[in-house]
Design a protein around this motif. Structure first.
Motif, short mmCIF file in Angstrom:
data_model
loop_
_atom_site.label_atom_id
_atom_site.label_comp_id
_atom_site.label_asym_id
_atom_site.label_seq_id
_atom_site.Cartn_x
_atom_site.Cartn_y
_atom_site.Cartn_z
N GLU A 58 0.76 -1.18 0.05
CA GLU A 58 -0.11 -0.15 0.04
C GLU A 58 0.99 1.40 0.11
OE1 GLU A 58 -2.84 0.00 3.07
OE2 GLU A 58 -3.85 -2.14 2.52
N ILE A 59 1.18 1.76 -1.19
CA ILE A 59 2.08 2.77 -1.37
C ILE A 59 1.46 3.82 -2.31
CG2 ILE A 59 4.32 3.46 -2.20
CD1 ILE A 59 5.42 0.81 -1.73
N GLU A 69 9.17 7.75 -1.07
CA GLU A 69 10.16 6.49 -0.42
C GLU A 69 9.38 5.25 -0.39
OE1 GLU A 69 11.02 6.35 3.91
OE2 GLU A 69 12.75 7.11 2.86
N ILE A 70 10.06 4.21 -0.86
CA ILE A 70 9.31 2.76 -1.12
C ILE A 70 10.12 2.18 0.16
CG2 ILE A 70 9.57 0.62 -2.17
CD1 ILE A 70 7.79 2.44 -3.68
N LEU A 71 11.18 2.04 0.44
CA LEU A 71 12.20 1.85 1.58
C LEU A 71 13.14 2.72 1.72
CD1 LEU A 71 12.78 -1.91 0.37
CD2 LEU A 71 11.15 -1.28 2.05
N PRO A 302 4.84 -1.63 -7.54
CA PRO A 302 5.68 -2.48 -7.14
C PRO A 302 5.04 -3.78 -6.11
CG PRO A 302 6.40 -0.20 -6.16
CD PRO A 302 4.99 -0.15 -7.10
N PHE A 303 5.26 -4.74 -6.41
CA PHE A 303 4.53 -6.07 -6.12
C PHE A 303 5.60 -7.06 -5.73
CE2 PHE A 303 6.11 -6.94 -10.47
CZ PHE A 303 6.25 -8.41 -10.55
N ARG A 304 4.99 -8.01 -4.73
CA ARG A 304 5.41 -9.20 -4.37
C ARG A 304 4.81 -10.38 -5.10
NH1 ARG A 304 6.47 -6.18 0.38
NH2 ARG A 304 8.67 -6.20 0.94
#
Length: 387
Positions: A58-59, A69-71, A302-304
């Protein structure tokens, strides 16, 4: 295939991943034959349901000119594109008091304006470009002029970009038109396609004269993190993805996208190349990475779910190859097979450029596998199923 009734969502997802990988493996190896096993269509539909399987953190989407910022140490830029694929993702990696940019965007005034906002607070130390396409390389020279940041690319991408830009040898657009004419493109669409000539230079007005070469397996440190180069093929000559083992993060470029399949094509310099086979071999290498890898793609969110997405793409291309094989019972040109591969007619010059190239790539893959043969009828190539 027995269903899995795991109560825990994470376990359910892992078991479903195993199902999907099994289906994809059987499809690729030819053990599931669609003509004889129509019941497996439902299984393939399961494989191709993207959003019900992949995990999207959830970004909030970045606004133009914003670095979100993602990380810690990784920021996301989302630049608008003047085409149906309406955005490209760029990434900033913290490098001390500077930032390394991964990809640069296309040369438009709008993107330059957004970059000027970003550069005010994010001075650049490096320009790392995944591949030669305009939405990735387009502003490298412009950014280098303003920041002095060196360009890092693979040799295949850097050299081919210069060939494209200068229309040298068989890298000219006229050679693309000749190749497509050989594969049955109508005169009307050939004329429309000719209007795209010079399009690469519009998106990439200039390319830096020098670069630092990246090779598969290279490791380099940016800030506190070590990144490894993973090269891939089929979409472009020597595409570079970047993986950080400490963070379990893959900057995939165009080699792994969450919602659309990467364009795989052929070029006039290697018109018989099995680009699809090279692409499938390339994405299979990503299975070496952890299942929980966070994928930062060039398009989409972005995904996992990396292993699941690999299986989806493998199943998708296997099913499309089967559809083409069925359609070639009667000899057909690649141009006649475009609406078969894409399930719709395509008459737009921009889209036919990619669609016909991808159709030829699939047919070359089938030709290499011995499932179709190519015959010459008049001035055109035709493809027919091997009985």
């Amino acid at each position: 295939m027995a269903p899995c009734y795991c109560a825990t969502p994470g376990l359910w997802r892992r078991c479903r991943a195993q199902q999907i990988c099994c289906i994809a493996t059987n499809l690729i190896s030819g053990r599931l034959e669609f003509d004889k096993h129509r019941q497996h269509r439902a299984a393939v539909d399961l494989v191709q349901k993207k959003d019900t399987i992949l995990d999207y953190p959830e970004i909030r989407l970045p606004e133009g000119g914003e670095a979100r910022e993602i990380l810690p140490g990784i920021r996301w830029l989302r630049m608008p594109l003047p085409m149906a694929l309406d955005h490209v993702n760029l990434w900033l990696l913290a490098d001390g008091d500077h930032w390394a940019a991964v990809d640069t965007g296309i040369a438009t005034d709008e993107q330059k304006s957004f970059w000027q906002q970003i550069l005010a607070t994010h001075p650049l130390s490096h320009l790392v470009v995944t591949h030669l396409h305009p939405d990735h390389l387009g502003l490298a020279a412009w950014l280098q002029e303003r920041t002095g940041a060196p360009l890092w690319m693979t040799q295949g991408e850097f050299a081919t970009a210069h060939l494209f830009l200068n229309q040298m040898g068989h890298w000219s657009f006229a050679e693309v038109e000749a190749l497509y004419a050989r594969h049955g493109l109508s005169q009307e669409l050939q004329t429309a396609l000719a209007g795209r000539s010079g399009g690469y230079r519009k998106g990439v007005p200039a390319i830096p004269a020098t670069y630092r070469r990246m090779i598969d397996g290279d490791q380099f440190t940016i800030g506190d993190q070590t990144w490894r180069v993973i090269t891939g093929y089929g979409h472009s000559p020597e595409h570079a993805s970047l993986y950080c083992d400490e963070l379990h993060v893959l900057i995939s470029g165009d080699m792994m996208l969450p919602r659309i399949s990467t364009n795989v094509s052929v070029s006039p310099t290697s018109p018989d190349d099995d680009g699809l086979g090279r692409f499938l071999d390339s994405i299979a290498r990503f299975r070496e990475l952890p299942e929980d890898t966070l994928v930062l793609p060039s398009h989409g969110r972005p995904f996992r779910g990396l292993h699941l997405r690999i299986a989806q793409l493998e199943a998708h291309h296997a099913e499309r190859c089967e559809v083409l094989t069925e359609a070639c019972v009667v000899p057909k040109t690649a141009a006649e097979l475009v609406p078969v591969l894409f399930d719709r007619p395509i008459n737009d010059a921009h889209q036919i450029f990619f669609a016909l190239g991808e159709t030829i790539a699939h047919l070359n893959h089938l030709l290499r596998a011995g499932r179709v043969r190519r015959i010459e009828e008049g001035s055109h190539f035709h493809f027919v199923t091997v009985s």
